[in-house]
Design a protein around this motif. Structure first.
Motif, PDB file in Angstrom:
ATOM      1  N   VAL A  11      -9.796  -2.341  -0.785  1.00 45.88           N
ATOM      2  CA  VAL A  11      -8.424  -1.946  -1.085  1.00 45.88           C
ATOM      3  C   VAL A  11      -7.988  -1.013   0.027  1.00 45.88           C
ATOM      4  O   VAL A  11      -8.402   0.139   0.089  1.00 45.88           O
ATOM      5  CB  VAL A  11      -8.326  -1.259  -2.456  1.00 45.88           C
ATOM      6  CG1 VAL A  11      -6.894  -0.803  -2.707  1.00 45.88           C
ATOM      7  CG2 VAL A  11      -8.781  -2.205  -3.556  1.00 45.88           C
ATOM      8  N   VAL A  22       2.882  -6.167   0.359  1.00 50.37           N
ATOM      9  CA  VAL A  22       1.437  -6.103   0.193  1.00 50.37           C
ATOM     10  C   VAL A  22       0.918  -7.357  -0.504  1.00 50.37           C
ATOM     11  O   VAL A  22       1.674  -8.108  -1.133  1.00 50.37           O
ATOM     12  CB  VAL A  22       1.020  -4.859  -0.632  1.00 50.37           C
ATOM     13  CG1 VAL A  22       1.496  -3.577   0.043  1.00 50.37           C
ATOM     14  CG2 VAL A  22       1.553  -4.942  -2.062  1.00 50.37           C
ATOM     15  N   VAL A  24      -2.331  -8.012  -3.196  1.00 52.03           N
ATOM     16  CA  VAL A  24      -3.393  -7.369  -3.973  1.00 52.03           C
ATOM     17  C   VAL A  24      -4.100  -8.409  -4.830  1.00 52.03           C
ATOM     18  O   VAL A  24      -3.499  -9.381  -5.295  1.00 52.03           O
ATOM     19  CB  VAL A  24      -2.844  -6.230  -4.861  1.00 52.03           C
ATOM     20  CG1 VAL A  24      -2.261  -5.117  -4.013  1.00 52.03           C
ATOM     21  CG2 VAL A  24      -1.809  -6.735  -5.843  1.00 52.03           C
ATOM     22  N   ARG A  25      -5.384  -8.196  -4.999  1.00 51.09           N
ATOM     23  CA  ARG A  25      -6.184  -9.034  -5.897  1.00 51.09           C
ATOM     24  C   ARG A  25      -6.739  -8.134  -6.983  1.00 51.09           C
ATOM     25  O   ARG A  25      -7.240  -7.035  -6.719  1.00 51.09           O
ATOM     26  CB  ARG A  25      -7.319  -9.715  -5.141  1.00 51.09           C
ATOM     27  CG  ARG A  25      -8.302 -10.460  -6.053  1.00 51.09           C
ATOM     28  CD  ARG A  25      -9.261 -11.329  -5.261  1.00 51.09           C
ATOM     29  NE  ARG A  25      -8.534 -12.457  -4.684  1.00 51.09           N
ATOM     30  CZ  ARG A  25      -9.134 -13.449  -4.017  1.00 51.09           C
ATOM     31  NH1 ARG A  25     -10.440 -13.431  -3.806  1.00 51.09           N
ATOM     32  NH2 ARG A  25      -8.411 -14.438  -3.531  1.00 51.09           N
ATOM     33  N   ARG A  26      -6.656  -8.610  -8.236  1.00 54.16           N
ATOM     34  CA  ARG A  26      -7.193  -7.822  -9.336  1.00 54.16           C
ATOM     35  C   ARG A  26      -8.042  -8.713 -10.236  1.00 54.16           C
ATOM     36  O   ARG A  26      -7.877  -9.937 -10.267  1.00 54.16           O
ATOM     37  CB  ARG A  26      -6.072  -7.176 -10.144  1.00 54.16           C
ATOM     38  CG  ARG A  26      -5.213  -8.118 -10.963  1.00 54.16           C
ATOM     39  CD  ARG A  26      -4.062  -7.344 -11.596  1.00 54.16           C
ATOM     40  NE  ARG A  26      -3.322  -8.096 -12.571  1.00 54.16           N
ATOM     41  CZ  ARG A  26      -2.311  -8.924 -12.293  1.00 54.16           C
ATOM     42  NH1 ARG A  26      -1.960  -9.120 -11.028  1.00 54.16           N
ATOM     43  NH2 ARG A  26      -1.670  -9.551 -13.264  1.00 54.16           N
ATOM     44  N   ASP A  39      -4.035 -13.053  -7.670  1.00 54.70           N
ATOM     45  CA  ASP A  39      -3.429 -12.423  -6.504  1.00 54.70           C
ATOM     46  C   ASP A  39      -1.934 -12.237  -6.728  1.00 54.70           C
ATOM     47  O   ASP A  39      -1.276 -13.087  -7.341  1.00 54.70           O
ATOM     48  CB  ASP A  39      -3.640 -13.272  -5.250  1.00 54.70           C
ATOM     49  CG  ASP A  39      -5.111 -13.389  -4.870  1.00 54.70           C
ATOM     50  OD1 ASP A  39      -5.850 -12.419  -5.100  1.00 54.70           O
ATOM     51  OD2 ASP A  39      -5.514 -14.440  -4.351  1.00 54.70           O
ATOM     52  N   TRP A  47       3.450   3.650  -7.325  1.00 55.00           N
ATOM     53  CA  TRP A  47       2.009   3.851  -7.586  1.00 55.00           C
ATOM     54  C   TRP A  47       1.894   5.214  -8.241  1.00 55.00           C
ATOM     55  O   TRP A  47       1.846   6.242  -7.582  1.00 55.00           O
ATOM     56  CB  TRP A  47       1.231   3.793  -6.282  1.00 55.00           C
ATOM     57  CG  TRP A  47      -0.271   3.790  -6.442  1.00 55.00           C
ATOM     58  CD1 TRP A  47      -1.000   4.358  -7.445  1.00 55.00           C
ATOM     59  CD2 TRP A  47      -1.222   3.185  -5.549  1.00 55.00           C
ATOM     60  NE1 TRP A  47      -2.332   4.155  -7.247  1.00 55.00           N
ATOM     61  CE2 TRP A  47      -2.513   3.435  -6.088  1.00 55.00           C
ATOM     62  CE3 TRP A  47      -1.111   2.483  -4.353  1.00 55.00           C
ATOM     63  CZ2 TRP A  47      -3.679   2.990  -5.467  1.00 55.00           C
ATOM     64  CZ3 TRP A  47      -2.275   2.038  -3.738  1.00 55.00           C
ATOM     65  CH2 TRP A  47      -3.538   2.287  -4.285  1.00 55.00           C
ATOM     66  N   GLU A  66      -4.833   0.461 -11.445  1.00 54.13           N
ATOM     67  CA  GLU A  66      -5.617   0.734 -10.233  1.00 54.13           C
ATOM     68  C   GLU A  66      -7.081   0.370 -10.441  1.00 54.13           C
ATOM     69  O   GLU A  66      -7.763  -0.123  -9.528  1.00 54.13           O
ATOM     70  CB  GLU A  66      -5.473   2.211  -9.889  1.00 54.13           C
ATOM     71  CG  GLU A  66      -6.134   2.645  -8.610  1.00 54.13           C
ATOM     72  CD  GLU A  66      -5.895   4.117  -8.331  1.00 54.13           C
ATOM     73  OE1 GLU A  66      -6.886   4.813  -8.025  1.00 54.13           O
ATOM     74  OE2 GLU A  66      -4.730   4.571  -8.430  1.00 54.13           O
ATOM     75  N   LEU A  69      -8.208  -3.248  -9.481  1.00 55.34           N
ATOM     76  CA  LEU A  69      -8.061  -3.740  -8.111  1.00 55.34           C
ATOM     77  C   LEU A  69      -9.404  -4.144  -7.525  1.00 55.34           C
ATOM     78  O   LEU A  69     -10.407  -3.436  -7.671  1.00 55.34           O
ATOM     79  CB  LEU A  69      -7.434  -2.666  -7.227  1.00 55.34           C
ATOM     80  CG  LEU A  69      -5.958  -2.336  -7.458  1.00 55.34           C
ATOM     81  CD1 LEU A  69      -5.541  -1.203  -6.525  1.00 55.34           C
ATOM     82  CD2 LEU A  69      -5.086  -3.550  -7.235  1.00 55.34           C
ATOM     83  N   GLY A  72      -6.799  -5.181  -1.555  1.00 57.33           N
ATOM     84  CA  GLY A  72      -5.384  -4.966  -1.320  1.00 57.33           C
ATOM     85  C   GLY A  72      -5.135  -4.597   0.121  1.00 57.33           C
ATOM     86  O   GLY A  72      -5.929  -3.890   0.743  1.00 57.33           O
ATOM     87  N   LYS A  73      -4.041  -5.100   0.665  1.00 58.11           N
ATOM     88  CA  LYS A  73      -3.713  -4.791   2.058  1.00 58.11           C
ATOM     89  C   LYS A  73      -2.221  -5.005   2.280  1.00 58.11           C
ATOM     90  O   LYS A  73      -1.549  -5.722   1.524  1.00 58.11           O
ATOM     91  CB  LYS A  73      -4.500  -5.690   3.019  1.00 58.11           C
ATOM     92  CG  LYS A  73      -4.193  -7.172   2.871  1.00 58.11           C
ATOM     93  CD  LYS A  73      -5.014  -8.017   3.837  1.00 58.11           C
ATOM     94  CE  LYS A  73      -4.693  -9.502   3.677  1.00 58.11           C
ATOM     95  NZ  LYS A  73      -5.461 -10.339   4.623  1.00 58.11           N
TER      96      LYS A  73
END
Length: 344
Positions: A11, A22, A24-26, A39, A47, A66, A69, A72-73
């Motif tokens: 992350v 962004v 993000v993968r969770r 994704d 945030w 959070e 997660l 994330g980028k």
């Protein structure tokens, strides 16, 4: 702070990245064998207190814990289109607004409140192209009062999915209890290829005025009041097109409207009677209007299309139109509402 969730996935985001695009993968459910992941790509709009909010290009706000997660980028803007005119969101927002001008309006800072007795959401919503001046909550309170005084529902029109669009405003509206009512696409294309299409346009009549026959095909109201005529007739340079029906007493087989504004030609109200479909009449109407716009020096085309209109999507795809951004109408409370006269 940045942290590593596994040996390979990181992350690489912090709260300082709010406002950036962004990916993000969770993890869904409990970690372990067979765990599922999802994704999300969009603008990081907040945030706070261990929860991220990402607004996607479709205007959907996704809240992500959070603790869930995995990676994330920051990601670069979507690749530029390979066809069609170059255009900024700001330019298109003003051009499209001038094609649906309200009967009355008022400025609230850099927000424009618009009203036209309820005819079309576009002429009866706030166009928020900057800072309203007060806090967002105060501005929304003023908006609700202004529309209530006119017997209209309060709406704010926002945009997502392009550089400079309003994902953070969408998130702010949701935080204040406003919900998306409808989503549509703004699509653009080069104008010349539309004018170069070769349907039979001999039956297409074009002119500056709409008549009762044209209005009888434009079935967005029971009896058009003066506000309808004012909105439809508004714009820098307005053209109407129609194809006669099979009988003299019949409504037109097809109609269309085009607003020429500098280099842009906007197409709207392209409608074909159910009994006349699959004859190429929509293409003929748009080609005839495109040639009028080319004669005035326009070179680029735009239109607005509700996302669930698959028939229109196929037609416009074939003409070279691509999605530039999406726009949404938000209302206080509730979810998706019923469609009103004039649609999006």
């Amino acid at each position: 702070m940045e942290f590593t969730m596994s040996g390979r996935l990181e992350v690489r985001l912090t709260p300082a990245d709010v406002g950036k695009r962004v990916s993000v993968r969770r993890i869904l459910g409990a970690p372990g064998e067979g765990a599922q992941f999802t994704d999300t790509v969009g603008v990081l709009t907040s945030w706070d207190n261990g929860v991220l909010s990402v607004t996607t290009k479709n205007g959907e706000g996704v809240r992500i814990a959070e603790s869930s997660l995995v990676a994330g980028k920051e990601v670069p803007p979507a690749p530029a289109r390979r066809r069609g005119p170059a255009a900024s969101f700001g330019e298109l927002a003003l051009v499209t607004a001038r094609a649906w001008q309200p009967v009355e309006s008022e400025l609230l800072g850099e927000w424009r409140l618009r009203a036209a007795a309820g005819f079309t959401r576009r002429a009866n919503s706030v166009l928020p192209l900057g800072d309203p001046g007060p806090t967002l909550g105060e501005a929304l309170g003023h908006v609700k009062r202004w529309y209530a005084e006119r017997g209209l529902p309060a709406r704010v029109q926002t945009a997502t999915g392009a550089e400079g669009t309003q994902e953070r405003l969408c998130a702010g509206l949701e935080e204040h209890g406003w919900r998306r009512e409808v989503t549509a696409e703004v699509r653009i294309a080069a104008l010349a290829p539309v004018g170069d299409l070769d349907p039979d346009i001999s039956a297409v009549r074009t002119g500056r005025e709409m008549d009762d026959a044209w209005l009888s095909r434009y079935q967005r109201f029971e009896t058009p009041g003066p506000h309808v005529l004012e909105v439809l007739g508004s714009g820098p340079s307005v053209w109407f097109a129609s194809v006669p029906g099979d009988g003299p007493a019949e409504p037109p087989a097809a109609i269309g409207r085009c607003v020429v504004d500098g280099r842009w030609a906007g197409f709207m109200a392209v409608e074909v009677g159910p009994e006349y479909r699959r004859r190429g009449l929509a293409t003929a109407v748009m080609t005839a209007l495109a040639r009028r716009a080319l004669d005035e020096g326009a070179s680029a085309a735009w239109l607005q299309m509700e996302t669930d209109n698959e028939g229109a999507r196929a037609l416009y795809d074939g003409m070279g139109f691509t999605t530039h951004h999406r726009y949404h109408h938000f209302r206080p409370g509730g979810g998706a509402g019923s469609r009103d006269a004039g649609s999006a």
